[in-house]
Design an enzyme around this catalytic site. Structure first.
Site, PDB file in Angstrom:
ATOM      1  N   ASP A  93      32.554  31.062  64.870  1.00 49.17           N
ATOM      2  CA  ASP A  93      33.837  31.429  64.276  1.00 49.17           C
ATOM      3  C   ASP A  93      33.649  32.242  62.995  1.00 49.17           C
ATOM      4  O   ASP A  93      32.652  32.074  62.288  1.00 49.17           O
ATOM      5  CB  ASP A  93      34.643  30.152  63.988  1.00 49.17           C
ATOM      6  CG  ASP A  93      36.109  30.465  63.731  1.00 49.17           C
ATOM      7  OD1 ASP A  93      36.609  31.477  64.254  1.00 49.17           O
ATOM      8  OD2 ASP A  93      36.750  29.685  63.004  1.00 49.17           O
ATOM      9  N   ASN A 148      42.466  32.047  73.135  1.00 48.71           N
ATOM     10  CA  ASN A 148      42.288  33.355  72.494  1.00 48.71           C
ATOM     11  C   ASN A 148      43.071  34.458  73.203  1.00 48.71           C
ATOM     12  O   ASN A 148      43.251  35.553  72.651  1.00 48.71           O
ATOM     13  CB  ASN A 148      40.797  33.732  72.403  1.00 48.71           C
ATOM     14  CG  ASN A 148      40.037  32.913  71.386  1.00 48.71           C
ATOM     15  OD1 ASN A 148      38.846  32.645  71.533  1.00 48.71           O
ATOM     16  ND2 ASN A 148      40.701  32.500  70.307  1.00 48.71           N
TER      17      ASN A 148
HETATM   18  C1  IPE Z   1      37.420  28.919  68.380  1.00 48.07           C
HETATM   19  O1  IPE Z   1      37.778  29.759  67.337  1.00 48.07           O
HETATM   20  C2  IPE Z   1      37.048  29.735  69.584  1.00 48.07           C
HETATM   21  C3  IPE Z   1      35.843  30.544  69.467  1.00 48.07           C
HETATM   22  C4  IPE Z   1      34.993  30.529  68.476  1.00 48.07           C
HETATM   23  C5  IPE Z   1      35.582  31.398  70.581  1.00 48.07           C
HETATM   24  P1  IPE Z   1      39.304  30.109  67.030  1.00 48.07           P
HETATM   25  O2  IPE Z   1      39.291  31.020  65.862  1.00 48.07           O
HETATM   26  O3  IPE Z   1      39.969  30.609  68.255  1.00 48.07           O
HETATM   27  O4  IPE Z   1      39.922  28.684  66.666  1.00 48.07           O
HETATM   28  P2  IPE Z   1      41.126  28.289  65.733  1.00 48.07           P
HETATM   29  O5  IPE Z   1      42.315  29.098  66.159  1.00 48.07           O
HETATM   30  O6  IPE Z   1      40.727  28.615  64.338  1.00 48.07           O
HETATM   31  O7  IPE Z   1      41.298  26.817  65.931  1.00 48.07           O
HETATM   32  C1  IPE Z   2      35.374  33.971  66.520  1.00 48.60           C
HETATM   33  O1  IPE Z   2      35.816  34.677  65.438  1.00 48.60           O
HETATM   34  C2  IPE Z   2      35.299  34.789  67.783  1.00 48.60           C
HETATM   35  C3  IPE Z   2      36.420  34.556  68.705  1.00 48.60           C
HETATM   36  C4  IPE Z   2      37.293  33.599  68.605  1.00 48.60           C
HETATM   37  C5  IPE Z   2      36.542  35.466  69.816  1.00 48.60           C
HETATM   38  P1  IPE Z   2      37.357  34.862  65.141  1.00 48.60           P
HETATM   39  O2  IPE Z   2      37.833  36.086  65.846  1.00 48.60           O
HETATM   40  O3  IPE Z   2      38.139  33.629  65.411  1.00 48.60           O
HETATM   41  O4  IPE Z   2      37.314  35.149  63.591  1.00 48.60           O
HETATM   42  P2  IPE Z   2      38.297  34.576  62.494  1.00 48.60           P
HETATM   43  O5  IPE Z   2      38.305  33.091  62.629  1.00 48.60           O
HETATM   44  O6  IPE Z   2      39.643  35.172  62.768  1.00 48.60           O
HETATM   45  O7  IPE Z   2      37.709  35.028  61.217  1.00 48.60           O
HETATM   46 MG    MG Z   3      38.623  31.996  64.304  1.00 52.43          MG
END
Ligand code: IPE
Ligand code: IPE
Ligand code: MG
Length: 234
Positions: free
Chosen positions: A12, A60
């Site tokens: 993340d 996502n």
């Molecule tokens: C969790 O991250 C999913 C991945 C790392 C692929 P998210 O960014 O989607 O999770 P939330 O929304 O912060 O819980």
């Molecule tokens: C994790 O990074 C990757 C995916 C969930 C695809 P994020 O895209 O959630 O990055 P932040 O949390 O918005 O910084």
């Molecule tokens: Mg995230």
């Protein structure tokens, strides 16, 4: 040190990594993909047998079409080209998640890389893509029902160990679960497999979580006393 057999990473913070640099979120995803390549090779060198990573959750899909499209396209290039170094390192690549809602070309790229690496033996890289932990348990339950109906399973034979056979992949439980990017939550990641996982939350955004950061995390893991519900007698 008794190292972990199965390490999992919730990758993340890609978006924030980019935004804090005045870049588009997609740049963070691109950088994160490079980081994953390095970590997978490092994990193999460290003797970790399974590395599970959360790459795209079922939730996502709630993101903008632009971001979802970018991630789908990135995964195709990534599986087709960028993983070659990982493959050369004798890493077997498998996927966990639902196939529904994924584009044909994405599924094709996943199939190709699975096929190409199926005989690799050093380490398994389990990429959780279009994955949700609640979905996985529901899907597993449906498979159980099917086997019961077809007489392949007797109700009294089902237990918490062989339930793993009904998951997307039959992998050992997670020993060590890392989440980068400041949040302290699972967001549905491998809920069943994480039952006794040691948890490690780190502020570092995923693109910056490199080999030395994994070493540091493993150092922390080595200090944990895993009791699995028992009481230490010595
Ligand atoms: C969790 O991250 C999913 C991945 C790392 C692929 P998210 O960014 O989607 O999770 P939330 O929304 O912060 O819980
Ligand atoms: C994790 O990074 C990757 C995916 C969930 C695809 P994020 O895209 O959630 O990055 P932040 O949390 O918005 O910084
Ligand atoms: Mg995230």
């Amino acid at each position: 040190m008794n190292g972990p057999n199965h390490v999992a990473i919730i990758m993340d913070g890609n978006g924030r990594w980019a935004q804090e640099r005045g870049l588009k979120r997609s740049e963070g995803h691109k950088e994160g993909a490079k980081t994953l390549e390095k970590l997978a090779i490092h994990a193999k060198e460290l003797g970790i047998k399974v590395l599970s990573v959360f790459a795209f959750s079922t939730d996502n899909f709630k993101r903008s079409k632009e971001e979802v499209d970018y991630l789908m396209n990135l995964c195709i290039t990534y599986f087709n080209e960028k993983l070659s170094k990982v493959i050369d390192n004798n890493v077997k690549i498998i996927f966990s998640g639902r196939k529904e809602n994924l584009r044909e070309d994405v599924l094709e790229a996943m199939k190709n890389v699975t096929e190409k690496t199926k005989n690799n033996t050093a380490c398994i890289l389990n990429i959780c893509f279009n994955y949700g932990g609640q979905e996985e348990i529901v899907d597993a339950t449906k498979k159980v029902f099917k086997d019961l109906k077809e007489g392949k399973l007797k109700e009294e034979d089902l237990n918490k160990e062989n339930f793993y056979q009904y998951m997307y992949q039959n992998l050992p439980p997670i020993d060590f679960l890392i989440r980068t990017g400041k949040e302290h939550r699972l967001s549905g990641f491998m809920l069943y497999q994480a039952t006794y996982a040691e948890l490690y939350f780190v502020d570092t955004y995923f693109p910056d979580f490199l080999e030395k950061n994994l070493d540091e995390a493993l150092e922390y893991y080595s200090t944990r006393d895993r009791r699995f519900g028992s009481v230490k007698t010595d």
